[in-house]
Design a protein around this motif. Structure first.
Motif, PDB file in Angstrom:
ATOM      1  N   LEU A  60      12.410  76.969  81.914  1.00 46.26           N
ATOM      2  CA  LEU A  60      13.268  76.433  82.928  1.00 46.26           C
ATOM      3  C   LEU A  60      14.193  75.831  83.564  1.00 46.26           C
ATOM      4  N   VAL A  61      13.080  76.758  84.608  1.00 47.74           N
ATOM      5  CA  VAL A  61      12.600  75.643  86.142  1.00 47.74           C
ATOM      6  C   VAL A  61      12.105  74.447  85.915  1.00 47.74           C
ATOM      7  N   ALA A  62      11.144  74.326  84.763  1.00 48.88           N
ATOM      8  CA  ALA A  62      10.125  72.899  84.322  1.00 48.88           C
ATOM      9  C   ALA A  62      10.633  71.884  83.928  1.00 48.88           C
ATOM     10  N   ILE A  63      12.308  71.763  83.336  1.00 47.82           N
ATOM     11  CA  ILE A  63      13.003  70.684  82.785  1.00 47.82           C
ATOM     12  C   ILE A  63      13.298  69.648  83.195  1.00 47.82           C
ATOM     13  N   PRO A  64      14.038  69.948  84.124  1.00 47.39           N
ATOM     14  CA  PRO A  64      14.018  69.153  85.316  1.00 47.39           C
ATOM     15  C   PRO A  64      12.996  67.998  85.792  1.00 47.39           C
ATOM     16  N   GLY A  65      11.803  68.396  85.658  1.00 45.77           N
ATOM     17  CA  GLY A  65      10.688  67.362  85.743  1.00 45.77           C
ATOM     18  C   GLY A  65      10.139  67.167  85.037  1.00 45.77           C
ATOM     19  N   VAL A  66      10.236  67.502  83.251  1.00 48.33           N
ATOM     20  CA  VAL A  66       9.674  67.042  81.825  1.00 48.33           C
ATOM     21  C   VAL A  66      10.673  65.687  81.704  1.00 48.33           C
ATOM     22  N   VAL A  67      12.435  66.592  82.443  1.00 48.43           N
ATOM     23  CA  VAL A  67      12.835  65.014  82.704  1.00 48.43           C
ATOM     24  C   VAL A  67      12.306  64.039  82.751  1.00 48.43           C
ATOM     25  N   ARG A  68      12.259  64.308  84.445  1.00 48.83           N
ATOM     26  CA  ARG A  68      12.213  62.611  85.030  1.00 48.83           C
ATOM     27  C   ARG A  68      10.962  61.777  84.861  1.00 48.83           C
TER      28      ARG A  68
END
Length: 429
Positions: free
Chosen positions: A240-248
């Protein structure tokens, strides 16, 4: 279930590993996937192996039906609760928000936990919540039960990455499309079977039936999954924490998320409000059962899904998404005309379902193959879509109350414009 036929794929080739093919196609935006440190027992074999994809597709159908169960029953629920159909229309958006929340928290766990156990637990929680919905005494209790049921009914999105991993490289989109066909079959079943059963037995009986199906199919699906023993690294909700970085880090994933949010929002605004037009006194004045039969036009999505999978495998995701947006743009004025002409409404229903499923197959295949964390990327993609759909549904109810069916069509058109223009201005990396 349609048999996939072999054809060349722009994402990968039969003679090379999926990750390498994706890199060569210029779609991999993160590190190349490496095999996970997973200790697995023997995967499904024999009859279980043959049932693997069909059972997941069937489980997906039931899940989708759970999310949209309330939509065709709104007139019956409103009558039972002493309200108006437009006054309880927000229940449809509660279900979508619940599903988006469940995806956000549970779907990333597919990269790190035993999916067998998680599928079984979530299926039982969804079953209990659906039974609670069936005995709810007011709209508040019903909304709470629907929220929990929708949040727990995320089983297929835990399994879509597994389907993509197990599929032959040149048939990946078609295997994903088989699951998506199940999803839209469930949407049709929710409207048609839910409307008919609600008219005959009451809306509460529909929720009880959904609970039974969820328990049976959820546990059966858990039983046929491969045994996995995954050593967990880091916190449980690290995905869940990794989602923004994966999308970015992945412009392709970001584009898929935004475009599907726009497409799904347009479809959701129209489809969740349709019962208000068909059964309302200011619309066509149909019974709940007759209005539910209108959902048969949604079968267009189940027919288009395998075709869209073949087109994505052959021509790539971008071309399919562009064509889907063109179909959706054509459907909106037809929906508006359908407020007075049933033939236009029927044609619009076919077009918008074809557009949605083609876009979904293309965008989800891209989301599953563009990063090294498929479950996390899939979570970002599906959450974006359902969040867009929930917000559009929430706006469609007040729009119908203030401006009638034309207001709903305006919300749908605005979502399409936002979804396309927001991604068109961002250059690809």
């Amino acid at each position: 279930m349609p048999s996939p036929l072999s054809s060349p794929s722009p994402l990968s080739s039969p003679s090379s590993p999926p990750a390498s093919a994706i890199q060569r196609a210029g779609l991999e935006t993160g590190p190349v996937r490496r095999p996970r440190e997973v200790t697995s027992g023997a995967g499904p074999s024999g009859a279980a192996a043959r049932l693997f994809l069909p059972l997941i597709a069937l489980c997906t159908a039931v899940t989708a039906a759970n999310i949209y169960l309330a939509a065709p029953l709104l007139p019956l629920i409103a009558h039972d609760m002493g309200s108006t159909p437009s006054g309880v229309a927000w229940l449809a958006s509660v279900a979508q928000l619940g599903y988006a929340a469940g995806l956000l928290f549970f779907a990333p766990l597919g990269d790190s936990v035993n999916r067998r156990r998680l599928v079984a637990v979530l299926s039982l929680v969804a079953t209990a919540a659906l039974l609670a919905a069936a005995v709810s005494a007011g709209t508040g209790a019903l909304a709470g039960a629907v929220l929990v049921a929708s949040a727990a009914t995320v089983v297929p999105q835990l399994l879509v990455p597994l389907v993509a991993e197990r599929a032959p490289a040149d048939r990946r989109a078609r295997h994903v499309a088989a699951v998506i066909a199940g999803l839209f079959t469930g949407v049709v079943a929710a409207r048609v079977a839910g409307g008919l059963a609600g008219q005959a037995f009451g809306w509460r009986a529909v929720f009880v039936g959904a609970a039974v199906l969820t328990a049976v199919l959820g546990l059966a699906t858990a039983y046929i999954l491969p045994v996995e023993r995954r050593p967990r690294r880091g916190p449980l909700f690290a995905g869940l924490v990794a989602i923004p970085g994966v999308v970015r880090r992945s412009p392709d994933l970001w584009r898929a998320c935004v475009r599907q949010a726009g497409m799904y929002g347009a479809w959701s605004a129209l489809w969740t409000s349709l019962a208000l037009l068909l059964a309302g006194d200011e619309g066509y004045g149909l019974t709940t059962a007759a209005a539910g039969l209108f959902g048969l036009f949604g079968l267009a999505a189940s027919v288009v899904a395998p075709l869209a999978g073949g087109l994505v495998d052959r021509f790539g995701a971008a071309k399919v998404v562009r064509s889907a947006y063109a179909l959706a743009a054509l459907s909106v004025p037809l929906f508006w005309l359908g407020g007075q002409a049933m033939a236009a409404l029927c044609a619009a229903a076919v077009l918008v379902h074809a557009a949605l499923v083609a876009s979904h197959v293309a965008n989800q295949t891209l989301a599953l193959t563009t990063t090294s964390a498929p479950a996390t990327a899939n979570t970002a993609y599906v959450v974006a879509g359902f969040a867009g759909g929930a917000l559009a549904s929430a706006l469609a109810g007040p729009a119908f109350a203030h401006w009638g069916w034309g207001g709903v069509c305006a919300v749908a058109g605005a979502w399409l414009v936002l979804g396309w223009t927001a991604t068109a201005v961002r250059p690809a990396r």
